[in-house]
Design a protein around this motif. Structure first.
Motif, PDB file in Angstrom:
ATOM      1  N   ALA A   3       0.820  -1.205   0.000  1.00 63.79           N
ATOM      2  CA  ALA A   3       0.000   0.000   0.000  1.00 63.79           C
ATOM      3  C   ALA A   3       0.856   1.258   0.000  1.00 63.79           C
ATOM      4  O   ALA A   3       0.506   2.256  -0.640  1.00 63.79           O
ATOM      5  CB  ALA A   3      -0.941  -0.011   1.203  1.00 63.79           C
ATOM      6  N   ALA A   4       1.992   1.246   0.670  1.00 68.66           N
ATOM      7  CA  ALA A   4       2.859   2.424   0.739  1.00 68.66           C
ATOM      8  C   ALA A   4       3.361   2.841  -0.642  1.00 68.66           C
ATOM      9  O   ALA A   4       3.645   4.013  -0.886  1.00 68.66           O
ATOM     10  CB  ALA A   4       4.036   2.159   1.665  1.00 68.66           C
ATOM     11  N   ALA A   5       3.450   1.911  -1.552  1.00 71.91           N
ATOM     12  CA  ALA A   5       3.940   2.218  -2.895  1.00 71.91           C
ATOM     13  C   ALA A   5       2.957   3.066  -3.685  1.00 71.91           C
ATOM     14  O   ALA A   5       3.322   3.679  -4.678  1.00 71.91           O
ATOM     15  CB  ALA A   5       4.233   0.924  -3.651  1.00 71.91           C
ATOM     16  N   PHE A   6       1.715   3.116  -3.249  1.00 73.76           N
ATOM     17  CA  PHE A   6       0.711   3.853  -3.992  1.00 73.76           C
ATOM     18  C   PHE A   6       0.747   5.353  -3.719  1.00 73.76           C
ATOM     19  O   PHE A   6       0.232   6.133  -4.510  1.00 73.76           O
ATOM     20  CB  PHE A   6      -0.682   3.291  -3.717  1.00 73.76           C
ATOM     21  N   GLY A   7       1.362   5.783  -2.624  1.00 76.22           N
ATOM     22  CA  GLY A   7       1.459   7.210  -2.319  1.00 76.22           C
ATOM     23  C   GLY A   7       2.124   7.993  -3.436  1.00 76.22           C
ATOM     24  O   GLY A   7       1.539   8.950  -3.968  1.00 76.22           O
ATOM     25  N   PRO A   8       3.341   7.604  -3.833  1.00 74.54           N
ATOM     26  CA  PRO A   8       3.991   8.321  -4.935  1.00 74.54           C
ATOM     27  C   PRO A   8       3.213   8.227  -6.254  1.00 74.54           C
ATOM     28  O   PRO A   8       3.177   9.190  -7.032  1.00 74.54           O
ATOM     29  CB  PRO A   8       5.351   7.628  -5.058  1.00 74.54           C
ATOM     30  N   LEU A   9       2.576   7.100  -6.486  1.00 76.32           N
ATOM     31  CA  LEU A   9       1.784   6.938  -7.701  1.00 76.32           C
ATOM     32  C   LEU A   9       0.623   7.924  -7.717  1.00 76.32           C
ATOM     33  O   LEU A   9       0.408   8.634  -8.702  1.00 76.32           O
ATOM     34  CB  LEU A   9       1.256   5.506  -7.806  1.00 76.32           C
ATOM     35  N   PHE A  10      -0.106   7.995  -6.607  1.00 79.17           N
ATOM     36  CA  PHE A  10      -1.230   8.918  -6.540  1.00 79.17           C
ATOM     37  C   PHE A  10      -0.763  10.368  -6.598  1.00 79.17           C
ATOM     38  O   PHE A  10      -1.451  11.215  -7.150  1.00 79.17           O
ATOM     39  CB  PHE A  10      -2.081   8.666  -5.299  1.00 79.17           C
ATOM     40  N   GLN A  11       0.398  10.656  -6.030  1.00 75.57           N
ATOM     41  CA  GLN A  11       0.944  12.010  -6.108  1.00 75.57           C
ATOM     42  C   GLN A  11       1.214  12.393  -7.558  1.00 75.57           C
ATOM     43  O   GLN A  11       0.886  13.495  -7.999  1.00 75.57           O
ATOM     44  CB  GLN A  11       2.228  12.128  -5.282  1.00 75.57           C
ATOM     45  N   ALA A  12       1.787  11.478  -8.304  1.00 76.35           N
ATOM     46  CA  ALA A  12       2.070  11.741  -9.716  1.00 76.35           C
ATOM     47  C   ALA A  12       0.773  11.948 -10.500  1.00 76.35           C
ATOM     48  O   ALA A  12       0.690  12.849 -11.348  1.00 76.35           O
ATOM     49  CB  ALA A  12       2.880  10.592 -10.315  1.00 76.35           C
ATOM     50  N   ILE A  13      -0.219  11.139 -10.212  1.00 77.19           N
ATOM     51  CA  ILE A  13      -1.513  11.290 -10.894  1.00 77.19           C
ATOM     52  C   ILE A  13      -2.120  12.639 -10.548  1.00 77.19           C
ATOM     53  O   ILE A  13      -2.646  13.343 -11.415  1.00 77.19           O
ATOM     54  CB  ILE A  13      -2.471  10.147 -10.506  1.00 77.19           C
ATOM     55  N   ALA A  14      -2.037  13.023  -9.276  1.00 74.50           N
ATOM     56  CA  ALA A  14      -2.612  14.298  -8.840  1.00 74.50           C
ATOM     57  C   ALA A  14      -1.973  15.472  -9.570  1.00 74.50           C
ATOM     58  O   ALA A  14      -2.644  16.459  -9.876  1.00 74.50           O
ATOM     59  CB  ALA A  14      -2.450  14.451  -7.333  1.00 74.50           C
ATOM     60  N   GLU A  15      -0.707  15.357  -9.849  1.00 76.80           N
ATOM     61  CA  GLU A  15      -0.008  16.446 -10.529  1.00 76.80           C
ATOM     62  C   GLU A  15      -0.346  16.503 -12.015  1.00 76.80           C
ATOM     63  O   GLU A  15      -0.398  17.581 -12.597  1.00 76.80           O
ATOM     64  CB  GLU A  15       1.497  16.301 -10.325  1.00 76.80           C
ATOM     65  N   GLU A  16      -0.590  15.338 -12.626  1.00 82.26           N
ATOM     66  CA  GLU A  16      -0.831  15.301 -14.067  1.00 82.26           C
ATOM     67  C   GLU A  16      -2.317  15.377 -14.437  1.00 82.26           C
ATOM     68  O   GLU A  16      -2.689  16.074 -15.366  1.00 82.26           O
ATOM     69  CB  GLU A  16      -0.218  14.034 -14.662  1.00 82.26           C
ATOM     70  N   ARG A  17      -3.148  14.602 -13.778  1.00 79.82           N
ATOM     71  CA  ARG A  17      -4.592  14.549 -14.063  1.00 79.82           C
ATOM     72  C   ARG A  17      -5.358  14.400 -12.755  1.00 79.82           C
ATOM     73  O   ARG A  17      -5.798  13.308 -12.395  1.00 79.82           O
ATOM     74  CB  ARG A  17      -4.928  13.369 -14.973  1.00 79.82           C
ATOM     75  N   PRO A  18      -5.544  15.484 -12.013  1.00 79.95           N
ATOM     76  CA  PRO A  18      -6.185  15.403 -10.700  1.00 79.95           C
ATOM     77  C   PRO A  18      -7.562  14.733 -10.719  1.00 79.95           C
ATOM     78  O   PRO A  18      -7.924  14.059  -9.757  1.00 79.95           O
ATOM     79  CB  PRO A  18      -6.298  16.855 -10.242  1.00 79.95           C
TER      80      PRO A  18
END
Length: 104
Positions: A3-18
């Motif tokens: 689950a911890a690996a998803f933090g950076p993934l969601f951060q990247a998504i938030a920056e590109e396509r919120p």
């Protein structure tokens, strides 16, 4: 995946396509709503009272206003997709990733 690996993934998504994060919010919010419905069945099956401090009471918190919140969220999600149908695959992918995070 952990689950911890998803933090950076969601951060990247938030920056590109919120808007895609609506999929994650959908899963988390829907899970919360589902727990409010299921808690009564679980308590009955375990012969437990739904009283403060008995362990299951967390699932009752916000029960009064939550249905209206859920309706507001799902209508907002629908409005977002209607305004830009191209976001739907990303929203669905974020929802799937969120579910996978809980099965890690």
């Amino acid at each position: 995946p952990e689950a911890a690996a998803f933090g950076p993934l969601f951060q990247a998504i938030a920056e590109e396509r919120p808007a895609h994060l609506l999929g994650a919010v959908y899963v988390l919010t829907g899970s919360r709503f589902g727990s409010m419905i299921l808690v009564h069945h679980v308590a009955r099956a375990l012969s437990l009272d739904l009283e403060p401090g008995r362990g299951l009471d967390y699932h009752l918190d916000g029960q009064g206003e939550f249905p209206a919140t859920w309706r507001w969220f799902t209508h907002s999600l629908r409005d977002c997709v209607e305004a830009d149908p191209d976001v739907l695959p990303g929203i669905a992918a974020a929802a799937e990733w969120t579910m996978l995070a809980f099965h890690a």
